[in-house]
Design a protein around this motif. Structure first.
Motif, short mmCIF file in Angstrom:
data_model
loop_
_atom_site.label_atom_id
_atom_site.label_comp_id
_atom_site.label_asym_id
_atom_site.label_seq_id
_atom_site.Cartn_x
_atom_site.Cartn_y
_atom_site.Cartn_z
N ALA A 1 35.29 48.67 37.92
CA ALA A 1 34.85 49.47 38.99
C ALA A 1 35.09 48.96 40.40
N ILE A 2 34.82 47.53 40.51
CA ILE A 2 34.88 46.86 41.90
C ILE A 2 36.30 46.52 41.99
N GLY A 3 36.87 46.14 40.81
CA GLY A 3 38.51 45.84 41.07
C GLY A 3 39.35 47.19 41.40
N GLY A 4 38.84 48.38 41.05
CA GLY A 4 39.42 49.60 41.24
C GLY A 4 38.89 49.89 43.03
N LEU A 5 37.72 49.63 43.34
CA LEU A 5 37.48 49.63 44.62
C LEU A 5 38.43 49.01 45.72
N LEU A 6 38.69 47.53 45.34
CA LEU A 6 39.53 47.00 45.93
C LEU A 6 40.98 47.19 45.75
N THR A 7 41.35 48.05 45.05
CA THR A 7 42.87 48.57 45.13
C THR A 7 43.02 49.37 46.39
N THR A 8 42.14 49.80 47.06
CA THR A 8 41.94 50.77 48.14
C THR A 8 41.99 50.01 49.49
N LYS A 9 41.69 48.62 49.23
CA LYS A 9 41.47 47.62 50.40
C LYS A 9 42.69 47.00 50.69
N ALA A 10 42.81 46.58 51.90
CA ALA A 10 43.95 45.68 52.12
C ALA A 10 43.81 44.10 51.62
N LYS A 11 44.85 43.62 51.08
CA LYS A 11 44.72 42.53 50.51
C LYS A 11 44.80 41.44 51.57
N GLU A 12 43.51 41.28 52.39
CA GLU A 12 43.26 40.60 53.25
C GLU A 12 41.84 39.64 53.13
N MET A 13 41.81 38.65 53.49
CA MET A 13 40.38 37.94 53.08
C MET A 13 39.40 38.61 53.66
#
Length: 925
Positions: free
Chosen positions: A374-386
């Motif tokens: 679930a959290i991995g799926g959420l992070l696909t929608t976020k920019a790959k930035e720290m």
């Protein structure tokens, strides 16, 4: 939770009605009337309570109504406790004349009667409102419109599954190999662990599908009916074999449907495989077993469940086994996370700059596949930035609450909580009062449950046993993880998964169960709360919250307590039942503590407290007084007035300085009158020399004791102490220490303690007591200072359940110990410490077969390795502390130790010195 609150209140009304029936007459019929009204409300509250807590439900009327029921339950609980505190307490004082009693309580009676009338009116309005609104149908549409969050598991592609390789292969082997008898396997684990995903992956495996020509996958869930399940099975069979549906299928009764399914499976020549997914009810196997014939052709049944009791019941109906699904290890968890979070990246690779952040997020998921996905799926929608990822990581709780994609996670975790009976819901919420990652001691937790009234006696079963069973029930439901178990099989500590704890905290907030003042879990001020959990004091919260109804306060703060807080406890929190200061900097208990008349649990352990006020004698409801690792050395006389006291633990163990078996632990002095504490179940440590022989003789009145620790025993006390212990038929743990090393303490019982499981005897004896080898339930034995001339092993080897044996401080004066064949059948741990004359030890083949842990400490004459050590095939740890150099060098491969080969099979070997630290760790793993 309104259901839990109302259930608790009804329980209190029943108890009050039975105990105070003569006193309640003065308050009219309002109490019984309220009770009857609440019973009718309770009849359909459970469903409304569930709907009110359901995330998808938008019906404001239901939520408002449930909130009103909960708040009126709080009011009734307050009135009951006020009655006990202001009225019933005085009516129990026999020394007061009847007129004086009535005069003393008149004003309180009038005030309480007025409150009861107001509550009665509120209850009637709430009941009328419930009949005016059609709650049953008002939220069904919204409930049904929501997609089942568990459906994703049915359509997970095998390439997206990580970490199930080993259990998958194990299940496939079970299904396709082995006995021809009909067999079942139960996959058990908490919600979100991947049970359905694993089962579906196994079910769809080509080898499995080819092996079984008749297969059926059925989702059971909480709301199933047997009839619906059997109808679906018949439909599936007819569909697979192109058979027409039987006429009147839906009109058949359960017995006819059982016959229909059984007839099909018996007439079919193929092996069948049935998978029942998400089973909740314990009696499910009884409901369907007659439909499933044993054709002796290798047919199989698979079930997935969150509840161990379901699996155990299945194993009573079918030949079977249980597979407990484990959380993913960090490496596999990271692999799964990267597959989800970086699924659009080449080879699912994590960028180097996000690697550390990814590991931190995965750690917070605690190896729970659903959370990782679930959290991995959420992070696909976020920019790959720290910066973006750091926001998610630091505010994971808020992300879970506000993100629809993650909301399914909390709904799945909540299902197990929603399925609990009312009292266990309250018990479960208690875990949210402890800080994150906190390992909670079993006795601390269960005694708090008891003090709150969540646990009640069941017949003759002690309330402590009921509490232990309740904790095990939560563990069997995969809600609680047991983190440590004692040698006697009893739970010692436990905890909950971090994400489940976040669900619990949100429920606590919604239900006014507890206000949390922790750095990471701070909840906004709610106005009403029943409990406080404080790691960081907030003056604003305390000033804006209604304090009178608070029932429990937990302080976890490691800083100085506010000067105003402790002195005002007795005036601000008059209805307090649980007060826990464990591990804080508290150094003083206020003189007015005795005003907390309802207090049942007081934990001052690991604080700086030195003196208890005399007013503690007024805490007539106190059941637990925990003074471990405090500086209290003497208990006030008034302690003997606490007739309900069940646990009194008071001692201090010195960590610093040289260890002494008699001086490193100190207990407390007690005055005469201890005979009055007949409810005591645990008492340790009592300093016997202070009260002398008279005090020791009083112990014979404490027949309910299950644990006794007594120090500074003199020779002349032995007869009286033996007589007292001989009458303690429930005693499970006994710790006796002499006043000096040369003091001989020979205990001789007319009848041996039948339930004794733990014995620690630190005293010189004439000979090994004859009664020790007769203790059939003994699990742990420690002998110290005994000065035994003869090898005690011949006598002790027959103990059938002994798992831990310690021989310390010249308990044995001989030069050699011999462990003979077939001796000590269940011994797991052996500790030989400070035996000044011991020079050799031999182990026959066939002795100590189950030994896992063997340690030697400060045995100066033992310069050679024990003979026969290579016979101990199950030995996992071998430790030497402060042992002769010759012994160390004989097993050190760096020094060409000639005996190194003898210990190569042992997983972990340690040699160290207290001054110099670790010296050598071969075979460490």
């Amino acid at each position: 939770m309104a259901e839990a609150a109302l259930s608790f209140v009804l329980q209190q009304l029943y108890l009050l009605g039975s105990e105070e029936i003569s006193l309640l007459k003065g308050l009219g019929n309002d109490f019984p009337n309220i009770q009857h009204e609440l019973e009718s409300i309770y009849a359909f509250l459970k469903d409304a309570d569930r709907k009110a807590g359901y995330e998808g439900d938008t019906n404001y009327r239901i939520k408002t109504w449930v909130k009103q029921v909960r708040e009126v339950s709080f009011c009734i609980e307050d009135v009951i406790d006020k009655y006990i505190m202001y009225v019933a307490r005085y009516n129990r004082i026999d020394s007061l004349p009847k007129i004086a009693q009535q005069t003393k309580t008149l004003l309180s009676r009038r005030r309480i009667a007025s409150e009861i009338r107001n509550i009665k009116s509120s209850v009637q309005e709430i009941k009328e409102r419930s009949t005016r609104y059609d709650f049953e149908s008002s939220s069904n549409s919204s409930r049904e419109a929501e997609a089942d969050p568990r459906m994703d598991a049915h359509f997970m592609e095998e390439t997206g599954v990580v970490g199930f390789e080993s259990p998958r292969d194990e299940l496939i082997d079970f299904l396709t190999q082995g006995t021809q008898q009909l067999s079942a396997i139960s996959v058990v684990g908490m919600g979100g662990l991947g049970k359905t995903t694993l089962a579906k992956q196994v079910f769809d495996n080509p080898h499995v599908q080819e092996h079984f020509k008749c297969t059926c996958f059925l989702t059971v869930s909480q709301s199933y009916t047997v009839k619906e399940l059997l109808v679906n099975m018949v439909k599936k069979f007819c569909e697979d074999y192109n058979d027409p549906l039987p006429q009147g299928l839906h009109e058949k009764d359960d017995n006819s449907l059982v016959t229909q399914v059984r007839k099909f499976l018996e007439s079919n020549k193929y092996m069948y495989l049935l998978l029942f997914d998400d089973v909740w009810k314990q009696d499910f196997s009884d409901e369907i077993k007659h439909a499933l014939p044993d054709n002796n052709n290798g047919s199989r049944i698979v079930i997935t469940t969150r509840t161990m009791h379901v699996a155990e019941c299945f194993n009573k109906s079918f030949l079977g086994r249980v597979h407990e699904l484990q959380h993913l290890p960090l490496k596999k968890a990271l692999e799964l996370f990267c597959k989800k979070a970086f699924k659009f990246e080449p080879s699912h690779q994590c960028p180097p700059e996000l690697k550390e952040m990814s590991e931190e997020i995965v750690q917070k998921c605690g190896g729970l596949p659903l959370a990782i996905v679930a959290i991995g799926g959420l992070l696909t929608t976020k920019a790959k930035e720290m910066i973006e990822w750091r926001k998610v990581c630091e505010d994971l709780t808020m992300e879970i609450e506000r993100t629809p994609y993650l909301n399914a996670l909390t709904r799945i975790l909540s299902l197990s909580y929603d399925d609990l009976p009312p009292n266990l819901k309250s018990c479960m919420l208690y875990f949210g009062m402890y800080p994150e990652h906190y390992s909670i001691k079993y006795t601390r937790l269960t005694r708090q449950w008891i003090a709150e009234g969540f646990i009640q006696n069941e017949g003759k079963r002690p309330v402590e046993e009921v509490a232990e069973r309740s904790l095990r029930d939560l563990a069997h439901r995969s809600l609680v993880k047991v983190s440590k178990v004692g040698r006697n099989g009893k739970v010692k500590s436990c905890q909950v998964h971090d994400l489940l704890r976040k669900v619990i905290i949100r429920r606590m907030k919604e239900l006014n169960f507890c206000h949390v003042m922790h750095e990471d879990d701070e909840l906004e001020t709610v106005g009403i709360t029943r409990r406080f959990s404080v790691a960081n004091f907030s003056d604003i919260v305390l000033s804006r919250t209604r304090l009178f109804g608070v029932r429990a306060i937990f302080i976890f703060s490691k800083s100085e307590l506010p000067a105003y807080f402790v002195p005002k406890l007795s005036t601000k929190f008059k209805l307090l039942k649980v007060l826990d200061f464990q591990g804080t900097l508290l150094n003083h208990v206020p003189d007015n503590l005795g005003k907390l008349f309802l207090l049942r649990y007081l934990n001052l352990s690991h604080t700086q407290v030195e003196v208890l006020p005399k007013s503690i004698g007024k805490l007539l409801n106190l059941e637990t007084l925990d003074l471990r690792q405090t500086k209290v050395r003497e208990l006030p006389r008034e302690i003997t007035q606490l007739l309900k006291l069940r646990l009194l633990s008071v001692y201090y163990r010195k960590i610093e300085g040289k260890y002494s078996v008699l001086e490193s632990t100190t207990g407390a002095k007690m005055h005469k009158g201890i005979r009055c504490l007949k409810s005591l179940q645990k008492l340790y440590f009592l300093e016997a020399y202070h009260g002398g022989l008279d005090l020791v003789e009083e112990l014979k009145m404490l027949k309910q004791l299950r644990k006794l620790g007594i120090r500074c025993v003199r020779r002349e006390y032995a007869t009286a102490l033996s007589a007292a212990i001989g009458g303690m038929n429930h005693l499970e743990s006994l710790n006796v220490s002499a006043v000096a090393e040369d003091e001989i303490i020979d205990l001789n019982f007319k009848s041996d303690p039948p339930q004794l499981q733990v014995l620690k005897l630190n005293a010189r004896v004439t000979k090994l007591p004859d009664w020790i080898p007769k203790l059939a339930y003994l699990v742990k034995l420690r002998l110290g200072l005994s000065n035994l001339k003869e090898d005690p092993l011949d006598s002790l080897k027959v103990l059938p359940n002994l798992m831990l044996l310690s021989i310390w401080d010249n308990a044995y004066e001989g030069e050699s110990l011999h462990f003979k064949k077939d001796g000590f059948p269940k011994l797991k741990e052996l500790d030989l410490t400070r035996l000044s004359r011991l020079s050799s030890m031999s182990i026959d083949k066939g002795a100590l077969l189950g030994l896992e842990h063997l340690s030697f400490r400060d045995n100066p004459q033992m310069k050679v390795l024990p003979c026969g050590l290579d016979h101990l095939k199950n030995l996992q740890f071998l430790g030497f502390v402060d042992m002769p150099t010759e012994l160390e060098e004989s097993i050190d491969p760096a020094k060409d130790g000639r005996h190194y080969g003898v210990i190569k099979h042992i997983t972990s070997v340690s040699i160290r010195y207290n001054v110099h630290g670790p010296r050598f760790h071969p075979n460490h793993s």
